[in-house]
Design a protein around this motif. Structure first.
Motif, PDB file in Angstrom:
ATOM      1  N   LEU A 101      40.323  24.877  48.840  1.00 45.53           N
ATOM      2  CA  LEU A 101      39.161  25.678  49.218  1.00 45.53           C
ATOM      3  C   LEU A 101      39.388  27.119  48.775  1.00 45.53           C
ATOM      4  O   LEU A 101      40.526  27.564  48.645  1.00 45.53           O
ATOM      5  CB  LEU A 101      38.948  25.655  50.737  1.00 45.53           C
ATOM      6  N   ASN A 102      38.295  27.835  48.578  1.00 46.96           N
ATOM      7  CA  ASN A 102      38.398  29.270  48.339  1.00 46.96           C
ATOM      8  C   ASN A 102      38.447  29.949  49.703  1.00 46.96           C
ATOM      9  O   ASN A 102      37.424  30.194  50.335  1.00 46.96           O
ATOM     10  CB  ASN A 102      37.191  29.758  47.527  1.00 46.96           C
ATOM     11  N   TYR A 103      39.668  30.253  50.146  1.00 50.13           N
ATOM     12  CA  TYR A 103      39.837  30.804  51.491  1.00 50.13           C
ATOM     13  C   TYR A 103      39.220  32.184  51.620  1.00 50.13           C
ATOM     14  O   TYR A 103      38.799  32.585  52.713  1.00 50.13           O
ATOM     15  CB  TYR A 103      41.325  30.884  51.844  1.00 50.13           C
ATOM     16  N   GLY A 104      39.189  32.930  50.544  1.00 49.91           N
ATOM     17  CA  GLY A 104      38.679  34.298  50.586  1.00 49.91           C
ATOM     18  C   GLY A 104      39.789  35.294  50.866  1.00 49.91           C
ATOM     19  O   GLY A 104      40.780  34.976  51.542  1.00 49.91           O
ATOM     20  N   PHE A 105      39.625  36.497  50.353  1.00 50.14           N
ATOM     21  CA  PHE A 105      40.666  37.526  50.489  1.00 50.14           C
ATOM     22  C   PHE A 105      40.961  37.851  51.945  1.00 50.14           C
ATOM     23  O   PHE A 105      42.119  38.013  52.340  1.00 50.14           O
ATOM     24  CB  PHE A 105      40.238  38.803  49.754  1.00 50.14           C
ATOM     25  N   GLU A 106      39.908  37.943  52.763  1.00 51.28           N
ATOM     26  CA  GLU A 106      40.088  38.365  54.152  1.00 51.28           C
ATOM     27  C   GLU A 106      41.013  37.417  54.905  1.00 51.28           C
ATOM     28  O   GLU A 106      41.908  37.857  55.635  1.00 51.28           O
ATOM     29  CB  GLU A 106      38.738  38.449  54.852  1.00 51.28           C
ATOM     30  N   LYS A 107      40.837  36.114  54.741  1.00 48.26           N
ATOM     31  CA  LYS A 107      41.661  35.149  55.464  1.00 48.26           C
ATOM     32  C   LYS A 107      43.096  35.133  54.944  1.00 48.26           C
ATOM     33  O   LYS A 107      44.048  35.045  55.726  1.00 48.26           O
ATOM     34  CB  LYS A 107      41.051  33.750  55.363  1.00 48.26           C
ATOM     35  N   VAL A 108      43.254  35.218  53.635  1.00 46.75           N
ATOM     36  CA  VAL A 108      44.602  35.236  53.065  1.00 46.75           C
ATOM     37  C   VAL A 108      45.345  36.488  53.534  1.00 46.75           C
ATOM     38  O   VAL A 108      46.518  36.418  53.941  1.00 46.75           O
ATOM     39  CB  VAL A 108      44.538  35.191  51.521  1.00 46.75           C
ATOM     40  N   PHE A 109      44.671  37.615  53.482  1.00 48.55           N
ATOM     41  CA  PHE A 109      45.268  38.870  53.951  1.00 48.55           C
ATOM     42  C   PHE A 109      45.602  38.782  55.431  1.00 48.55           C
ATOM     43  O   PHE A 109      46.667  39.228  55.879  1.00 48.55           O
ATOM     44  CB  PHE A 109      44.293  40.017  53.687  1.00 48.55           C
ATOM     45  N   ALA A 110      44.700  38.167  56.211  1.00 52.71           N
ATOM     46  CA  ALA A 110      44.903  38.044  57.654  1.00 52.71           C
ATOM     47  C   ALA A 110      46.136  37.202  57.981  1.00 52.71           C
ATOM     48  O   ALA A 110      46.883  37.513  58.925  1.00 52.71           O
ATOM     49  CB  ALA A 110      43.675  37.432  58.313  1.00 52.71           C
ATOM     50  N   VAL A 111      46.366  36.143  57.214  1.00 47.92           N
ATOM     51  CA  VAL A 111      47.548  35.302  57.459  1.00 47.92           C
ATOM     52  C   VAL A 111      48.816  36.142  57.390  1.00 47.92           C
ATOM     53  O   VAL A 111      49.676  36.084  58.285  1.00 47.92           O
ATOM     54  CB  VAL A 111      47.614  34.143  56.436  1.00 47.92           C
ATOM     55  N   PHE A 112      48.929  36.944  56.353  1.00 45.95           N
ATOM     56  CA  PHE A 112      50.150  37.738  56.171  1.00 45.95           C
ATOM     57  C   PHE A 112      50.242  38.884  57.178  1.00 45.95           C
ATOM     58  O   PHE A 112      51.317  39.148  57.736  1.00 45.95           O
ATOM     59  CB  PHE A 112      50.216  38.272  54.734  1.00 45.95           C
TER      60      PHE A 112
END
Length: 523
Positions: A283-294
Motif C-alpha cells: 500500500l502507499n502508506y503516505g509520508f505522514e504515517k511513515v514519518f509517524a512510525v519513526f
C-alpha cells in the motif's frame, strides 16, 4: 541543562496525554487533530532529547575511552611480541641491523600506546581504573616525565571516587610500591595479588602487573612463571591477529569478486514492472504515517530509556557476570526496538487484511531462489561489505577526522570478551547479531525501503533508507560505515526481493564484530 530536562519532561507528559486521546477518541475529526498534535509534540521531544544525548555523548565518551584502552592493550601486546621476537635473530648474520629495526618499530608502537592512553584518560579522568592503568603503562614504558606523572597518579588514585574507599588506598599504595619505591615485602604479596587478580580486568595490564609484583617482591620463581605466561599471551595474541587478518583477507577477496560480478557482469536493470510489485510496499502508506512510525518509536525510546537506566543502575552493584549482562542487553534491546514494529502494524497495516510478513517481504522463497540461495546471498553480501566498509572507514578518517564508533555497547562487548565463555558468546550473538538483524532489517528495509519504492527510484530509495539507518544509530564516528552497510543491505534486498539475505548479512556483520573482539582480547 536543567531547563532542557524540564522541557523534556513536560513534552513527555504531553505526548502520553495526546497518545491516549488519539487512541481512544471517537470522533474522526478529533482523532485527526489529536494525531497531528501528537506528531508535532513527539517530533519536538525527539529533537530536544537527541540534541541533549549528543551533547552528553560528546562530553562523556566512556565507550571512546574503552576503545582507546583496547588500542593501548593491542599496542602493548604487539610491543611485547616484537621485543620477544627480536631476540631470536641474535645469532644470525646482520642481526644488529634486524634488531635495530625491530627496536625502532617497538618504540613507535610504544609511543602509540602512550598517545592512546592519554586520549582515554582525557575522556574519563575521574575513573579509578583508568588512572591505575595509566600509571601501570607509564611505569612500564618509562620515558621523559613518566615518574612525575606516576607520582601525580598515585595521589589521584588515593582520592578517587570508588565504592569502597579502602580500594582507592590499596590501589594507590600498590602503584607507589611497584613503580616508585620499587620495594615490596613478601608478606604484602598475597594482598596485592588478590587486588591484581580481582580488580584489574583480564588482559595485558593484569599480566604485566603480575610479573612486576613478584619481581619487585624478589620472588624469582613466581616472577619467571608469570613472565612465561606473559610471553605466551603475547605469542597467542600475534597468532590470533594473523588468523583474523587472513580470514578477513580471504573473505574480502570474495567480496571484491562479488562486487565486480554485481557491477559489471550482471545486468543493472533493477526491479521494473511486475518485479517492482514484489519489492514495493503493498500500500502507499503516505509520508505522514511513515514519518509517524519513526517519530513515535523514537519518542517512546525517549520516555522509556531513562526508566530503563534507573532500573538498571542498582543492578550494577550486584556484580553481574557476562551471561547476565548479555540477557539484560537482549531485554533492553527488545524493549527499545519491538515497539517500532508494533507501530508499523498499528499505523499502516491494521485493518487492511495484509499479513505483516508479506508487507515487509519476509520470504524464504522467491521465484528465482530457495531458502539456501537466499542465505548464500546474505553470506556473499557480508563478504562484499568488508572491502566497502574498509574504504568507507579510510575516507571517514582521512576527510572527516573520524576516530571510529562511539557506540556505548562496545564497552559491554569488550568486558564480555575478556570474561565470558562459549555460552556468553552465544548469548551475545543473539543479543547483538540475531535480534538487531530481525528488528532493524524489518523496519529499515522491509518497511521504510519498500515504502520509498512506491514513489522513488531504487537508487534514491537506497540513499534515503541508508541515511536514516545510519543517522538513527546516533554514532557520529561510524556514520559512513553504517551508511555503506545500509546501502548494501538495501541493494541486496532489491536484487533478491526478500529480507532474508539482508538479515543474514546484518547478523553476520554484528556477530563478526563480537567474534573479532573476542578472538583478539578474549581470555
Amino acid at each position: 541543562m536543567n531547563s532542557v530536562e524540564n522541557i523534556s519532561q513536560v513534552l513527555q507528559v504531553l505526548v502520553v496525554i495526546l497518545a491516549f486521546a488519539a487512541l481512544f477518541g471517537r470522533e474522526t475529526a478529533f482523532r485527526v487533530i489529536t494525531f497531528r498534535s501528537l506528531l508535532a509534540a513527539a517530533t519536538t521531544l525527539v529533537v530536544v532529547v537527541l540534541g541533549q544525548t549528543l551533547v552528553k555523548r560528546e562530553s562523556q565518551d566512556r565507550s571512546g575511552s574503552t576503545m582507546d584502552l583496547a588500542q593501548v592493550e593491542f599496542c602493548m601486546r604487539l610491543y611485547s611480541a616484537i621485543k620477544s621476537l627480536s631476540g631470536t635473530f641474535d645469532d644470525m648474520p646482520g642481526s644488529a641491523e634486524v634488531t635495530g629495526k625491530f627496536g625502532d618499530e617497538a618504540d613507535r608502537i610504544k609511543e602509540q600506546a602512550r598517545k592512546a592512553m592519554t586520549l582515554a584518560a582525557g575522556k574519563d579522568s575521574s575513573s579509578f581504573m583508568l588512572c591505575l592503568k595509566k600509571a601501570v603503562l607509564l611505569g612500564e614504558v618509562g620515558g621523559k616525565g613518566s615518574l612525575v606523572e606516576v607520582k601525580d597518579l598515585v595521589h589521584r588514585l588515593k582520592i578517587a571516587k570508588v565504592d569502597k574507599p579502602e580500594l582507592a588506598t590499596l590501589g594507590s599504595d600498590f602503584i607507589d610500591k611497584l613503580y616508585l619505591k620499587r620495594s615490596l615485602s613478601k608478606s604484602e604479596v598475597e594482598t596485592y595479588s588478590q587486588f591484581v587478580e580481582g580488580k584489574i580486568p583480564a588482559g595485558w595490564f593484569r599480566d604485566v602487573t603480575r610479573v612486576e609484583l613478584y619481581r619487585v617482591a624478589g620472588m624469582k620463581a613466581e616472577a619467571d612463571k608469570a613472565l612465561n605466561r606473559y610471553n605466551q599471551a603475547a605469542s597467542s595474541f600475534v597468532q590470533k591477529i594473523l588468523f583474523t587478518l587472513l580470514t578477513a583477507l580471504v573473505c574480502g577477496l570474495v567480496g571484491v569478486i562479488v562486487l565486480i560480478v554485481q557491477l559489471f557482469l550482471i545486468p543493472r536493470n533493477i526491479s521494473q514492472g511486475p518485479a517492482l510489485e514484489e519489492i514495493k510496499a503493498p500500500l502507499n502508506y503516505g509520508f505522514e504515517k511513515v514519518f509517524a512510525v519513526f517519530i513515535f518509536w523514537l519518542a517512546l525510546e525517549c520516555i522509556v530509556s531513562p526508566l530503563i537506566v534507573k532500573i538498571a543502575a542498582p543492578l550494577k552493584l550486584l556484580g553481574m557476570n557476562s551471561n547476565t549482562i548479555a540477557l539484560i542487553t537482549m531485554v533492553i534491546y527488545l524493549m527499545n526496538n519491538l515497539p517500532s514494529l508494533l507501530l508499523v502494524w498499528l499505523l499502516c497495516l491494521r485493518g487492511t487484511g495484509i499479513k505483516f510478513v508479506d508487507a515487509v517481504k519476509l520470504k524464504f522463497k522467491t521465484p528465482r531462489r530457495g531458502w539456501f540461495g537466499l542465505v548464500l546471498a546474505g553470506v556473499l553480501t557480508w563478504c562484499a561489505c568488508l572491502p566497502l566498509v574498509l574504504v568507507g572507514s579510510a575516507l571517514a578518517k582521512s576527510y572527516l577526522n573520524s576516530n571510529g564508533s562511539s557506540n556505548p555497547i562496545l564497552a559491554v562487548v569488550m568486558d564480555a570478551a575478556r570474561n565470558g565463555d562459549a555460552f556468553t558468546a552465544l548469548l551475545f550473538v543473539i543479543a547483538l547479531g540475531v535480534l538487531p538483524a530481525l528488528c532493524e532489517e524489518t523496519l529499515f528495509r522491509g518497511f521504510l525501503y519498500t515504502s520509498l519504492r512506491t514513489k522513488l527510484s531504487a537508487f534514491l530509495s537506497m540513499i534515503i533508507s541508508a541515511a536514516v539507518f545510519a543517522g538513527i544509530h546516533l554514532d557520529q564516528g561510524a556514520f559512513i560505515q553504517l551508511f555503506v552497510l545500509g546501502f548494501v543491505f538495501a541493494f541486496v534486498f532489491e536484487r533478491t526481493r526478500s529480507l532474508i539475505p539482508s538479515m543474514v548479512a546484518h547478523c553476520m556483520w554484528n556477530s563478526g564484530t563480537f567474534f573479532v573482539i573476542s578472538s583478539i582480547f578474549g581470555s
